[in-house]
Design a protein around this motif. Structure first.
Motif, PDB file in Angstrom:
ATOM      1  N   MET A 132       0.818  -1.201   0.000  1.00 24.15           N
ATOM      2  CA  MET A 132       0.000   0.000   0.000  1.00 24.15           C
ATOM      3  C   MET A 132       0.857   1.258   0.000  1.00 24.15           C
ATOM      4  SD  MET A 132      -3.169  -0.932   2.557  1.00 24.15           S
ATOM      5  CE  MET A 132      -4.060   0.564   2.064  1.00 24.15           C
ATOM      6  N   LEU A 133       0.264   2.337  -0.473  1.00 24.32           N
ATOM      7  CA  LEU A 133       0.904   3.641  -0.385  1.00 24.32           C
ATOM      8  C   LEU A 133       0.978   4.076   1.076  1.00 24.32           C
ATOM      9  CD1 LEU A 133      -1.003   5.505  -3.257  1.00 24.32           C
ATOM     10  CD2 LEU A 133       1.167   4.296  -3.419  1.00 24.32           C
ATOM     11  N   VAL A 134       1.819   5.071   1.339  1.00 28.87           N
ATOM     12  CA  VAL A 134       1.975   5.619   2.689  1.00 28.87           C
ATOM     13  C   VAL A 134       1.793   7.133   2.634  1.00 28.87           C
ATOM     14  CG1 VAL A 134       3.608   6.022   4.583  1.00 28.87           C
ATOM     15  CG2 VAL A 134       3.520   3.781   3.461  1.00 28.87           C
ATOM     16  N   LEU A 135       1.031   7.660   3.588  1.00 22.94           N
ATOM     17  CA  LEU A 135       0.882   9.106   3.766  1.00 22.94           C
ATOM     18  C   LEU A 135       1.544   9.496   5.077  1.00 22.94           C
ATOM     19  CD1 LEU A 135      -0.257  11.943   3.199  1.00 22.94           C
ATOM     20  CD2 LEU A 135      -2.392  11.194   4.298  1.00 22.94           C
ATOM     21  N   ILE A 136       2.544  10.365   5.000  1.00 21.86           N
ATOM     22  CA  ILE A 136       3.326  10.768   6.171  1.00 21.86           C
ATOM     23  C   ILE A 136       2.927  12.156   6.658  1.00 21.86           C
ATOM     24  CG2 ILE A 136       5.640  11.434   6.939  1.00 21.86           C
ATOM     25  CD1 ILE A 136       6.738   9.135   5.314  1.00 21.86           C
ATOM     26  N   HIS A 137       2.688  12.233   7.962  1.00 21.23           N
ATOM     27  CA  HIS A 137       2.458  13.501   8.651  1.00 21.23           C
ATOM     28  C   HIS A 137       3.790  13.990   9.208  1.00 21.23           C
ATOM     29  CE1 HIS A 137       1.769  15.778  12.404  1.00 21.23           C
ATOM     30  NE2 HIS A 137       0.674  16.227  11.827  1.00 21.23           N
ATOM     31  N   THR A 138       4.266  15.124   8.721  1.00 21.67           N
ATOM     32  CA  THR A 138       5.502  15.681   9.265  1.00 21.67           C
ATOM     33  C   THR A 138       5.168  16.563  10.460  1.00 21.67           C
ATOM     34  OG1 THR A 138       5.405  17.477   7.638  1.00 21.67           O
ATOM     35  CG2 THR A 138       6.746  15.551   7.090  1.00 21.67           C
ATOM     36  N   PRO A 139       6.038  16.596  11.475  1.00 21.87           N
ATOM     37  CA  PRO A 139       5.693  17.272  12.731  1.00 21.87           C
ATOM     38  C   PRO A 139       5.664  18.786  12.598  1.00 21.87           C
ATOM     39  CG  PRO A 139       7.974  16.528  12.784  1.00 21.87           C
ATOM     40  CD  PRO A 139       7.369  15.968  11.522  1.00 21.87           C
ATOM     41  N   HIS A 140       4.902  19.427  13.483  1.00 23.25           N
ATOM     42  CA  HIS A 140       4.858  20.894  13.514  1.00 23.25           C
ATOM     43  C   HIS A 140       6.151  21.455  14.094  1.00 23.25           C
ATOM     44  CE1 HIS A 140       0.659  20.652  12.457  1.00 23.25           C
ATOM     45  NE2 HIS A 140       0.431  19.876  13.501  1.00 23.25           N
ATOM     46  N   ARG A 141       6.725  20.745  15.060  1.00 23.58           N
ATOM     47  CA  ARG A 141       7.990  21.160  15.681  1.00 23.58           C
ATOM     48  C   ARG A 141       9.115  20.280  15.131  1.00 23.58           C
ATOM     49  NH1 ARG A 141       3.782  20.773  18.682  1.00 23.58           N
ATOM     50  NH2 ARG A 141       4.178  18.581  19.154  1.00 23.58           N
ATOM     51  N   ASN A 142      10.304  20.839  15.047  1.00 19.82           N
ATOM     52  CA  ASN A 142      11.437  20.094  14.486  1.00 19.82           C
ATOM     53  C   ASN A 142      11.078  19.479  13.130  1.00 19.82           C
ATOM     54  OD1 ASN A 142      13.058  20.520  16.846  1.00 19.82           O
ATOM     55  ND2 ASN A 142      11.895  18.909  17.857  1.00 19.82           N
ATOM     56  N   LYS A 143      10.445  20.289  12.280  1.00 20.08           N
ATOM     57  CA  LYS A 143       9.901  19.755  11.025  1.00 20.08           C
ATOM     58  C   LYS A 143      10.978  19.170  10.118  1.00 20.08           C
ATOM     59  CE  LYS A 143       6.227  21.389   9.070  1.00 20.08           C
ATOM     60  NZ  LYS A 143       5.392  20.159   8.900  1.00 20.08           N
ATOM     61  N   LYS A 144      12.075  19.893   9.944  1.00 18.22           N
ATOM     62  CA  LYS A 144      13.099  19.389   9.033  1.00 18.22           C
ATOM     63  C   LYS A 144      13.686  18.077   9.551  1.00 18.22           C
ATOM     64  CE  LYS A 144      17.344  20.807   6.625  1.00 18.22           C
ATOM     65  NZ  LYS A 144      16.828  20.836   5.240  1.00 18.22           N
ATOM     66  N   GLN A 145      14.007  18.029  10.839  1.00 21.72           N
ATOM     67  CA  GLN A 145      14.542  16.805  11.435  1.00 21.72           C
ATOM     68  C   GLN A 145      13.549  15.656  11.304  1.00 21.72           C
ATOM     69  OE1 GLN A 145      15.191  17.113  15.664  1.00 21.72           O
ATOM     70  NE2 GLN A 145      15.913  14.997  15.871  1.00 21.72           N
ATOM     71  N   GLY A 146      12.279  15.927  11.621  1.00 20.82           N
ATOM     72  CA  GLY A 146      11.261  14.875  11.549  1.00 20.82           C
ATOM     73  C   GLY A 146      11.011  14.407  10.130  1.00 20.82           C
ATOM     74  N   THR A 147      11.065  15.328   9.174  1.00 23.64           N
ATOM     75  CA  THR A 147      10.851  14.966   7.777  1.00 23.64           C
ATOM     76  C   THR A 147      11.974  14.074   7.264  1.00 23.64           C
ATOM     77  OG1 THR A 147       9.624  17.019   7.388  1.00 23.64           O
ATOM     78  CG2 THR A 147      10.506  15.885   5.447  1.00 23.64           C
ATOM     79  N   ILE A 148      13.202  14.458   7.549  1.00 20.45           N
ATOM     80  CA  ILE A 148      14.347  13.654   7.107  1.00 20.45           C
ATOM     81  C   ILE A 148      14.327  12.278   7.765  1.00 20.45           C
ATOM     82  CG2 ILE A 148      16.867  13.474   7.218  1.00 20.45           C
ATOM     83  CD1 ILE A 148      16.916  16.544   6.761  1.00 20.45           C
ATOM     84  N   ARG A 149      14.019  12.241   9.065  1.00 21.25           N
ATOM     85  CA  ARG A 149      13.954  10.961   9.767  1.00 21.25           C
ATOM     86  C   ARG A 149      12.835  10.092   9.194  1.00 21.25           C
ATOM     87  NH1 ARG A 149      16.279   6.720  11.365  1.00 21.25           N
ATOM     88  NH2 ARG A 149      15.376   5.665  13.170  1.00 21.25           N
ATOM     89  N   SER A 150      11.718  10.690   8.824  1.00 16.95           N
ATOM     90  CA  SER A 150      10.614   9.932   8.230  1.00 16.95           C
ATOM     91  C   SER A 150      11.037   9.260   6.927  1.00 16.95           C
ATOM     92  CB  SER A 150       9.420  10.860   7.968  1.00 16.95           C
ATOM     93  OG  SER A 150       8.897  11.374   9.168  1.00 16.95           O
TER      94      SER A 150
END
Length: 306
Positions: A132-150
């Motif tokens: 299945m496809l995946v939809l990722i919610h990136t965090p409101h805080r530490n967005k860049k860090q959370g996005t890269i980690r995701s």
């Protein structure tokens, strides 16, 4: 011009919103599973919620001429309630396989806790197992860090970036997400995510490849007309109609049609609206209102419910 809103929480919106969206050109919506504004106290609440977005809400949207789809997942905020999370994980395979479910999501990070990461891993593995496809919610805080980690986690699980939608991007994350080959979604939710003025500048700078927008309209101060309003502003600011179509329609279609559940024919050849229909004995009508029944040959304003 037709529009898709690929991230909008319609169970918290009114029938007036559906009417306004249809008049504004929205033909299809995707409702990601999310939290309801306050903590759920037991898994039964989650079960009823999943049942609602694959059932009643799908019916309600069709009664106003809009095709409704959804994603199923344990959201990051509620991943921190371990007892609820464990029981919810048992529900996911059953509901992810339902008609109209286009992805596992929205999943990812909120506060980037250990529990959030644990259930993020589990759901990525579920998506891989169910193809299945995946939809990722990136965090409101530490967005860049959370996005890269995701994105790192997706790659640890061997997921194809072309089957992952990373949402709630901003100027801080867009380049990283595009460079790594993921679908790059932006939420037009001024004040907390992305305003449409800023979105115009992003399209001018980065183009339209793998970029699309949504409203994420929910129970807060938000606008379910975020997509058509941003499209209008783009046109006014000199972005071509072809580019606007990609960002506000085609790219979302191309991303989600990979699910096998999201098909353009569903809204191009949709059944006529007949508000005499019911769902489990219930209808969208209240107060003795006459049902709207669409004509066989609709006029331009056939979807404006009087």
């Amino acid at each position: 011009m037709m529009f898709i809103d690929p991230h909008v929480h319609m169970i918290s919106r009114t029938t007036d919103d559906y009417e306004a969206m249809r008049r504004g050109g929205v033909v299809a919506v995707i409702e990601p599973a999310f939290w309801i504004g306050q903590p759920r106290t037991n898994v039964g609440s989650m079960l009823d919620y999943f049942s609602m977005i694959v059932g009643w809400e799908r019916f309600r949207a069709r009664q106003f001429g809009i095709q409704h789809y959804c994603t199923i997942g344990l959201n990051a905020k509620e991943a921190n309630n371990e007892e609820l999370a464990e029981k919810t994980m048992d529900l996911l395979p059953r509901y992810a396989a339902k008609e109209g479910v286009v992805a596992i999501g929205e999943i990812g990070y909120d506060d980037m806790t250990d529990l959030e990461e644990h259930y993020f891993h589990e759901q990525l593995e579920l998506a891989k197992k169910m193809d299945m496809l995946v939809l990722i919610h990136t965090p409101h805080r530490n967005k860049k860090q959370g996005t890269i980690r995701s994105m790192d986690l997706c790659e640890e699980h061997g997921l194809d970036p072309g089957k992952v939608i990373v949402d709630h991007n901003n100027e801080e994350t867009v380049e990283d997400v595009l460079d790594r080959g993921y679908w790059t979604a932006f939420t037009i939710y001024p004040g907390t995510k992305m305003g449409n003025e800023r979105m115009v500048e992003i399209v001018k700078q980065y183009g339209t490849e793998r970029i699309f927008i949504d409203s994420a309209a929910d129970w807060g101060r938000s606008d379910p007309l975020g997509v058509p309003k941003t499209a209008k502003l783009m046109l006014q600011r000199g972005i071509s109609e072809e580019q606007v179509k990609k960002v506000c329609y085609q790219n979302a279609l191309d991303a989600y049609k990979q699910s096998g559940q999201f098909n353009e024919e569903d809204w191009l050849e949709r059944p006529k609206i007949d508000q005499r229909e019911t769902f489990s004995g219930n209808s969208v009508l209240r107060g003795g209102r006459d049902p709207f029944v669409e004509e066989e040959e609709p006029s331009k304003d056939d979807l404006i419910i009087e």
